[in-house]
Design an enzyme around this catalytic site. Sequence first.
Site, PDB file in Angstrom:
ATOM      1  CD  GLU A 115      -3.286  -2.470   7.448  1.00 31.98           C
ATOM      2  OE1 GLU A 115      -2.184  -2.720   6.972  1.00 31.98           O
ATOM      3  OE2 GLU A 115      -3.926  -1.428   7.181  1.00 31.98           O
ATOM      4  CE  LYS A 125       0.103   3.454   4.747  1.00 27.73           C
ATOM      5  NZ  LYS A 125       0.191   3.579   6.190  1.00 27.73           N
ATOM      6  CG  ASN A 176      -1.641   1.262   1.467  1.00 25.61           C
ATOM      7  OD1 ASN A 176      -1.766   2.086   0.550  1.00 25.61           O
ATOM      8  ND2 ASN A 176      -2.171   1.459   2.669  1.00 25.61           N
ATOM      9  CD  GLU A 231      -2.715   5.730   6.696  1.00 25.44           C
ATOM     10  OE1 GLU A 231      -2.698   5.753   5.456  1.00 25.44           O
ATOM     11  OE2 GLU A 231      -1.790   5.215   7.364  1.00 25.44           O
ATOM     12  N   GLY A 273       2.717   2.417  10.662  1.00 24.69           N
ATOM     13  CA  GLY A 273       3.667   3.513  10.474  1.00 24.69           C
ATOM     14  C   GLY A 273       4.427   3.905  11.732  1.00 24.69           C
ATOM     15  CG  HIS A 321      -5.660   2.042   5.235  1.00 20.81           C
ATOM     16  ND1 HIS A 321      -5.219   3.038   6.074  1.00 20.81           N
ATOM     17  CD2 HIS A 321      -4.639   1.153   5.118  1.00 20.81           C
ATOM     18  CE1 HIS A 321      -3.969   2.757   6.443  1.00 20.81           C
ATOM     19  NE2 HIS A 321      -3.596   1.622   5.878  1.00 20.81           N
ATOM     20  CB  SER A 374       5.419  -1.629  11.953  1.00 21.10           C
ATOM     21  OG  SER A 374       5.063  -0.284  12.208  1.00 21.10           O
TER      22      SER A 374
END
Length: 258
Positions: free
Chosen positions: A168, A12, A10, A98, A174, A96, A214
């Site tokens: 996730e 992003k 991904n 985010e 991240g 996701h 991560s």
Amino acid sequence: MVRTLIAAGNWKMYKTVQEASAYAEAFLSRVGNFQEVEMIICPPFTALPALSQSLSHSPVKLGAQNMHWEVKGAFTGEIAPSMLKELRCQYVILGHSERRHIFRETSEEVGKKVQSAFAWDLCPILCVGETLEERENGATNQIVEEQLLKGIESLPPEKAHTLVIAYEPVWAIGTGKAATPHDAEEVIAFIRQKLGEKLGQEMVEKIRILYGGSVTPENVFDFVVRPSIDGTLVGGASLDPEKFWKIVQETYRALQVK
Ligand code: PGA
């Protein structure tokens, strides 16, 4: 049962078209004909046409990072499933964290997107996961269950086997602090149990569940070697073709001993 393992990148909001093309060239020179692990790259929308071309004769599949559920209409700034199909996308990341946390997407909206993806023969990678606060309050299962069940509310049973779930944990994304494989397995077992209650055990055996947060070339093996983890969704480490290829190779090494 050993399901085909996935390594999904991904990207992003990283990489211009030019950078994406350079990446594809570098990555494909390593991949050659390798097909033992299912490799998926999800670049920003603007890089989809270029990658659709450069990946077309390779084993690497293309995915998008989001889409709207409607086929067309007055939705400024949105992308329709038909537009992704036209570019030969096979996967689409939906829900996701985010999107959920920064752009306030609700589980109901994610559910509509999942339904629409199936209608367009796109495989959804449905992301679920709790924040640190939710974990510390003991609410992990409750949050994951809500995101999962609303996400698959209108799942057509005949296509359910193509669904991919990515667990996730938000606190692992991240941050350089991955979950432990044990923690990931615990939540993934819970996800499988809930899927089983809705879809039946036989179907659940076919659905792939990934871990994300991560993931690196160094830790990926310990995740994917676990029987219940069918691959990874990788952010930061997928941006470098050498690192992502290493992740693919480590995934293959785990497959040998699974
Ligand atoms: P990360 O991102 O690998 O950079 O933690 C994972 C993701 O957001 O899918």
